[in-house]
Each structure stands twice: as structure tokens, then as C-alpha cells.
Motif scaffolding. Sequence first.
Motif, PDB file in Angstrom:
ATOM      1  N   HIS A  21      -7.153   5.432  -2.537  1.00  0.00           N
ATOM      2  CA  HIS A  21      -7.156   4.599  -1.338  1.00  0.00           C
ATOM      3  C   HIS A  21      -8.520   4.692  -0.650  1.00  0.00           C
ATOM      4  O   HIS A  21      -8.971   5.778  -0.288  1.00  0.00           O
ATOM      5  CB  HIS A  21      -6.058   5.041  -0.379  1.00  0.00           C
ATOM      6  N   SER A  54     -11.618  -0.526   1.475  1.00  0.00           N
ATOM      7  CA  SER A  54     -10.475  -0.397   0.571  1.00  0.00           C
ATOM      8  C   SER A  54     -10.356  -1.628  -0.302  1.00  0.00           C
ATOM      9  O   SER A  54     -10.645  -2.742   0.124  1.00  0.00           O
ATOM     10  CB  SER A  54      -9.188  -0.208   1.380  1.00  0.00           C
ATOM     11  N   LEU A 101      -4.119  10.026  -3.483  1.00  0.00           N
ATOM     12  CA  LEU A 101      -3.083   9.090  -3.070  1.00  0.00           C
ATOM     13  C   LEU A 101      -2.970   8.978  -1.557  1.00  0.00           C
ATOM     14  O   LEU A 101      -2.486   7.970  -1.047  1.00  0.00           O
ATOM     15  CB  LEU A 101      -1.727   9.517  -3.647  1.00  0.00           C
ATOM     16  N   THR A 102      -3.381  10.000  -0.835  1.00  0.00           N
ATOM     17  CA  THR A 102      -3.248   9.996   0.620  1.00  0.00           C
ATOM     18  C   THR A 102      -4.438   9.309   1.267  1.00  0.00           C
ATOM     19  O   THR A 102      -5.545   9.264   0.717  1.00  0.00           O
ATOM     20  CB  THR A 102      -3.143  11.433   1.140  1.00  0.00           C
ATOM     21  N   SER A 103      -4.203   8.783   2.451  1.00  0.00           N
ATOM     22  CA  SER A 103      -5.285   8.114   3.179  1.00  0.00           C
ATOM     23  C   SER A 103      -6.286   9.098   3.762  1.00  0.00           C
ATOM     24  O   SER A 103      -7.381   8.704   4.164  1.00  0.00           O
ATOM     25  CB  SER A 103      -4.698   7.259   4.314  1.00  0.00           C
ATOM     26  N   VAL A 154       0.838  -1.207   0.000  1.00  0.00           N
ATOM     27  CA  VAL A 154       0.000   0.000   0.000  1.00  0.00           C
ATOM     28  C   VAL A 154       0.869   1.253   0.000  1.00  0.00           C
ATOM     29  O   VAL A 154       0.591   2.231  -0.716  1.00  0.00           O
ATOM     30  CB  VAL A 154      -0.961  -0.013   1.198  1.00  0.00           C
ATOM     31  N   ASN A 209       1.025   4.024  -3.199  1.00  0.00           N
ATOM     32  CA  ASN A 209       0.472   5.326  -2.853  1.00  0.00           C
ATOM     33  C   ASN A 209       1.429   6.470  -3.157  1.00  0.00           C
ATOM     34  O   ASN A 209       1.164   7.607  -2.767  1.00  0.00           O
ATOM     35  CB  ASN A 209       0.105   5.363  -1.363  1.00  0.00           C
ATOM     36  N   ARG A 269      -3.135   4.932 -12.167  1.00  0.00           N
ATOM     37  CA  ARG A 269      -4.413   4.975 -11.445  1.00  0.00           C
ATOM     38  C   ARG A 269      -5.510   5.634 -12.277  1.00  0.00           C
ATOM     39  O   ARG A 269      -6.661   5.640 -11.857  1.00  0.00           O
ATOM     40  CB  ARG A 269      -4.258   5.755 -10.134  1.00  0.00           C
TER      41      ARG A 269
END
Length: 546
Positions: free
Chosen positions: A324, A531, A395-397, A150, A154, A162
Motif C-alpha cells: 500500500h 498509492s 499490507l498495513t498502511s 483497498v 489488504n 502481491r
Amino acid sequence: MTLSKLLAKDNNFAMGIFFIGALTSACVLSTVWQHWDWLSSKLTRLTTTTTRAPQTDDDERTEEVEEEVTDEQQQAEQDAKEKSAPPVHLRILQAFSPQRTWRLLVSLEDQDIDFPLIHLLRILATFMVYVNLKFIMAGHLPLTNRDAFVGTVNRYWSLPYRLPLLPSDLLLLLLSGFLNANQLSHQMEATCRLSFVRNVATKACRYVPTILAVLGFQTWILPHLGTGPLWQLLVAENARLCEENMWRSALSMQNTADMEDMCSPFTVQLSLDLQLYFLGALIVWLYFTDPEAGFFLCGAFHAMSVAVRYSRTQREHLAPSLFHGLHVNKFYRTANLIYTSPITRATSYLLGIGAALLFRSESGVFRIPTRFKRAGWALAVLALAWCLWSPAAGLTSKYVYKSTDAAAYLAWSPLILGLAICWMILIAPLDKSIVQRFPHIARPVVLLSRLEIPLQLASYVVVLWTTASVKEPHQFLMSDLINLQEIACICYFNFSGPLLTQSKDKDGAADDASMEESTELKSDSPEPTDSIWPSESDPEDEKSSE
């Protein structure tokens, strides 16, 4: 189980082996027919040398002169045969000739040689399709260090993979529309008419047999070539879907089914290309007969395509990129409503048509001042940067989905990025002279570009095969996304044989920390935030590992 017993038990497998054998026999017969004059002369000489008596030196010299004359006559006869049109059954047989196919693939005399940048972009798009497929299939792998996986995917370098619009829509459909419009324009200028039925039949005959051959291999032969825990989930399910929907592929109607019910999802590009070809032929014909009507029709379809993309994304909460926490249902709904629809994918194809018509109208010469060229290149670079930077927040959680932002990006990114690519194709200092100066470098590039469709079909088969063959957990490595052995196998799949040729995943839950932070900023998406690739392992997996 022996091969004979398997052939007797499975009729579909036996039929697949029969067709492969028949195709191989057709290639051998075509090669023999192509060199029949040479083979018959050799056989004649062999039979005569074993029966004739010893000869003197004068006789031998006379025979050498006669042989030279006969060789010249045979060469003249062969040239006359090549110039004269052979019957239909011989032309069909010649279509299976490996030597003729290879000569056409590496030829540097076709019209597409005038645009070397297009070949480079098609190779780039094919590679992006491969990595995008590996990116999706990696979610099925039993990884022991899923956190590292992950964290790796990311990063910002994974953003181009993506965005399915980049390789599948903007590069493939745009370039296809450009080349088709250029060919149709050349035909209109030469004959003042379009052989529409003949062009469509030629285009279908070029793609459909290859698709059916590869789908037949996936359906009847691939399930017998391996085993494993994932084999039934991936390969057997894929074979079942192929058997149910092969008639759609035969009619180039793959996009009439949902993406989750397609056995080879990338074949939808071919159906869209063939369906949009009707619109492209109409616009090219109107350009030469009634330019105002053609301009109005092209503008109307552009506006309709942008409006449909925006409204569908806003109403259905679709996602332009794989971020994500993306739920698998949203991924498939985006594919069904955006990527498989001709009206939503028409923007890039129409941009390619417009660029080709502009190129033909200006005879390939654009007299633009230097300062305007610099401004155009600056705008093209800004367009590329915006299309790549805008979805980077996913891309960030901590990313929070907003349907308004997604709708704006999906509506305008094909138009903005398509204009940038068209500018590069028309203004880039790459022309036919570069191909003529470096033929040894140009031939491999042109060969890979012309094998774009077989390479994509082979990519799906090879990636599906290798993913389903995994039988035990392993650590994530970069080779799980870019595997040189798989790339070599894909090329071998195309060149060695005579063809020239998803299941839903709901693994685990999201990270606890990201779930706590998401309670503060709520997304307007109606989907849960499960997810596709969770960063935590399931309790059952932890027990089994212990």
C-alpha cells in the motif's frame, strides 16, 4: 460498419482474418489427410453401390469376406505408413492435426508423468498469474466503493498474489529448468551427445507461433471487438505496443524492452526460459563430461545472481511486493531490473537443473532416514512460512519501506523457497503409479499443466478485454478478482479455436491519516508515496457522482 468495409479499410485486420482462416484450413486439411483412407473407401463404396446390379446371397457373402480382407489390408497399410517417416511437408501438415495434438496433450506416457507434483504446481502457478493480473488490472476499474476494495486486498490472503516472484519465477522457471534438465540428461545417457540446435529449434517452434498468433489477435482483431471509456486507454494502447515490439517476440527477446512498453508482459517468461536454456544445456553437458567444472559454473552463477539482486535492490530502492503506497515508477523499475533480467532470474532455473541432475544420479531413489526426512520437511515448511510472512508488513498502511530489508528478501527468497520446492518435488510420495491408478483424474490435470503457456496468454487477453469493456462505475465485488466466467472464457479460448492458445496508473493520493503518521517514520525510498489504488476518491469524481 460492415465486415467487408472494415476489411477493405484496415489491411492489418484483413491480414489477421486471413491468417486465422489459413490456420483453420490447415487444421481441416490435416484432419482430411489423416482420415483420407477411410474417406476414400467410403466414397468408393458409395459410387459402386449406385451403379452395380442386384446380387445373390452367395455374391453378397463373398463380397463381405473381401471387404473384411480389404479392411485388414488397409489397417496394415495404415500401420506401415505410421511407422515409416513421412516427408517434411506431410509432417508439417500433420502438426496442425487437432486429433494428434489432443492425443499428445492427454498422453500419460511422456517423461513428465514421473513427477505428478510438477503438474499440480504448474496449475497453481497459472492460477496465481491470473489472479495477480486481475489484482493489477483492478486499479483501472471505476469503483464507487474503493475503500472496500483497498480493505479487501489488504488482507493476508492476498499476499501470494502481491509477490510476482512466486508464480512467475519460483514455480514456472524452476519447473521448466527441472523438466529441461531431465530431458537433456535422458538424451545424454541415450546418445552421449546433445542435439543442441535441434532442441532450441523445437523449443522455439513450440512457443513462438503461439505467441505471434495471440499477439496478432491483440494487435489487429481485438481493437475492433468492443468500445468503452477504457478501451482506447487499455486495448488501443496495447495494440500499438504490440505492433511496435512484435519483432522482439518473434526473436524471443521480449526482455530487451522495458516492462511498461510490453504489450503482453507475461511473455517475458518465455524469452527468459529460452535464454536460460542455453545455460542449462551447458551445465548438463559439463555434468556428464566434466562434473567439477559444471559444479563450479553452477555455484558461480548462483553467487552472481544473489549478489546482483541484492546490489540492484539496495541501490535502486526496488520493491519485492506490491504494498500500500507503492509508487508506479518503483513497480516498473523493479520489473525492469529484476523480473526481466536473466542473471537475476537464474537462481530458480539453476535450482531446477540441480534437482533434476540429483534425481538422475540417484535413479529416483533417495535412501534418507526417517528422522532426516522429518527435519527436511520441517525446514521446507519454515522456508515457505518465511517467504510468505516476511513481506506481510507491507499490507498495513503504516508500513515504512526499508531498502535493506527489501534487498535481503529479494536476494535470498528465490534461493530459500526454491530449495523448499525442490525438496517437495524429490521427496514427496507422488510417482507414476498414482497416475496409472487414477487415469481419469490425471488426464485433465496433465492437460491443464501442458497448456500452461496458452492459458497464461489467454488470461492476459481475456482480463484486458473484460477490464476495458467496463463502461460505468460499479461496486467492488470478489468477482472483480476471481471471475468464474473469465476462467471459463480462458479455457474456451484455448480449446475452441485452432490456436490452442499496462499502461501506467496514477490515481489519486494516499489517505490523510496515513500521511500524517508517515511523517514520524520516514522511508528511505526516494519515491513519493502515491498509492496505486487510493482509498479516497478525487474531487472531480465526487462532483460527477453528485
